[in-house]
Motif scaffolding. Structure first.
Motif, short mmCIF file in Angstrom:
data_model
loop_
_atom_site.label_atom_id
_atom_site.label_comp_id
_atom_site.label_asym_id
_atom_site.label_seq_id
_atom_site.Cartn_x
_atom_site.Cartn_y
_atom_site.Cartn_z
N GLU A 14 0.84 -1.20 0.00
CA GLU A 14 0.00 0.00 0.00
C GLU A 14 0.87 1.25 0.00
OE1 GLU A 14 -3.38 2.02 -0.44
OE2 GLU A 14 -3.26 -0.18 -0.30
N LEU A 17 2.24 1.67 -3.52
CA LEU A 17 1.22 2.19 -4.43
C LEU A 17 1.01 3.68 -4.21
CD1 LEU A 17 -1.49 -0.63 -4.42
CD2 LEU A 17 0.11 -0.07 -6.25
N GLY A 21 2.55 4.39 -7.47
CA GLY A 21 1.58 3.57 -8.17
C GLY A 21 0.79 4.24 -9.27
N THR A 23 0.28 4.27 -13.28
CA THR A 23 0.66 3.53 -14.49
C THR A 23 1.26 4.49 -15.51
OG1 THR A 23 -1.48 3.80 -15.60
CG2 THR A 23 -1.23 1.88 -14.11
N GLY A 157 -5.18 -4.93 -16.36
CA GLY A 157 -6.35 -4.46 -15.65
C GLY A 157 -7.64 -4.62 -16.45
N VAL A 190 -2.93 -7.24 -3.79
CA VAL A 190 -3.77 -6.12 -4.23
C VAL A 190 -5.02 -6.65 -4.94
CG1 VAL A 190 -1.84 -4.51 -4.51
CG2 VAL A 190 -2.56 -5.92 -6.44
N LYS A 193 -7.86 -4.91 -10.01
CA LYS A 193 -7.82 -3.62 -10.72
C LYS A 193 -6.54 -2.85 -10.44
CE LYS A 193 -10.27 -1.02 -7.11
NZ LYS A 193 -9.15 -0.15 -6.77
N ASP A 194 -5.85 -3.18 -9.33
CA ASP A 194 -4.63 -2.46 -8.96
C ASP A 194 -3.36 -3.14 -9.45
OD1 ASP A 194 -5.80 -0.27 -7.66
OD2 ASP A 194 -6.06 -1.42 -5.80
N ARG A 197 -1.09 -0.87 -11.52
CA ARG A 197 -0.44 0.13 -10.68
C ARG A 197 0.71 -0.49 -9.90
NH1 ARG A 197 -3.89 2.24 -6.50
NH2 ARG A 197 -2.23 3.78 -6.24
#
Length: 206
Positions: A14, A17, A21, A23, A157, A190, A193-194, A197
């Motif tokens: 975390e 990110l 994090g 992209t 993603g 994670v 969707k992450d 990232r």
């Protein structure tokens, strides 16, 4: 893995990110969706990142090309080689501007001719096989194994069959951040969707 260890890894992830994090697609202004134009813009960014040039300059070049209106393979194919070279030059993409302009033109033609301008058709041809997707991506000029991995890192993603995509650079970053170097274990840290990232953050950490 103990609950204490798991929490420690999730906390570190975390933090990573939060710090790094973003992209590369987001940095280039691309709102990545499973639609022809955003996917093509990611392909262009991938081509730019594949050259031996800093990521910052590659991202700036992607922004310049988007700003010129070349957001589809049709638009790119209609641009002149000289116009593309000039746009790359404005982003200080100097050393590889001519060869990359040539590659972008060839790739636009290939995408238009073989997949009717839609990378989703390439995905369909691969039949859900991530290795085949990587092989087909390498048919585009300027994209080799490293470039194919860059595309997959960012696209995982929206194309679930690519998950998890952590290439060698991302795994090196995981090692430097004391995170697992196993892609499956990294993916557990994670939400799906992450994953893009996390992959981008790990590359920056490397």
């Amino acid at each position: 893995m103990s609950e204490k260890t798991s929490k420690h890894l999730r906390d570190r992830t975390e933090q990573l990110l939060d710090e790094r994090g973003q992209t590369y697609a987001h940095e280039a202004g691309i709102e990545l969706k499973d639609k022809p134009s955003p996917l093509y813009q990611l392909l262009v960014l991938t081509t730019l990142l594949s050259a031996r040039i800093t990521a910052g300059i590659a991202v700036a070049a992607a922004r310049e090309l988007r700003g010129a209106g070349w957001r589809t393979p049709k638009a790119m194919a209609e641009a002149s080689w000289g116009q593309i070279v000039e746009a790359l030059g404005r982003a200080h993409y100097k050393r590889y501007d001519e060869s990359t302009a040539t590659a972008l033109g060839k790739s636009a033609d290939l995408l238009n001719d073989r997949w009717r301008g839609d990378l989703r058709r390439l995905r369909g041809e691969a039949g859900g096989d991530p290795d085949r997707i990587r092989e087909l991506l390498q048919e585009f000029a300027g994209i080799g194994p490293v470039g194919a991995e860059i595309f997959c890192r960012e696209a995982q993603g929206i194309w679930p069959e690519l998950r998890p995509s952590f290439d060698r650079r991302a795994l090196d970053g995981a090692g430097k951040y004391d995170l697992p170097k196993d892609p499956e274990k990294l993916a557990e840290l994670v939400a799906p969707k992450d994953l893009p990232r996390l992959a981008a953050a790990l590359v920056r950490a490397a």
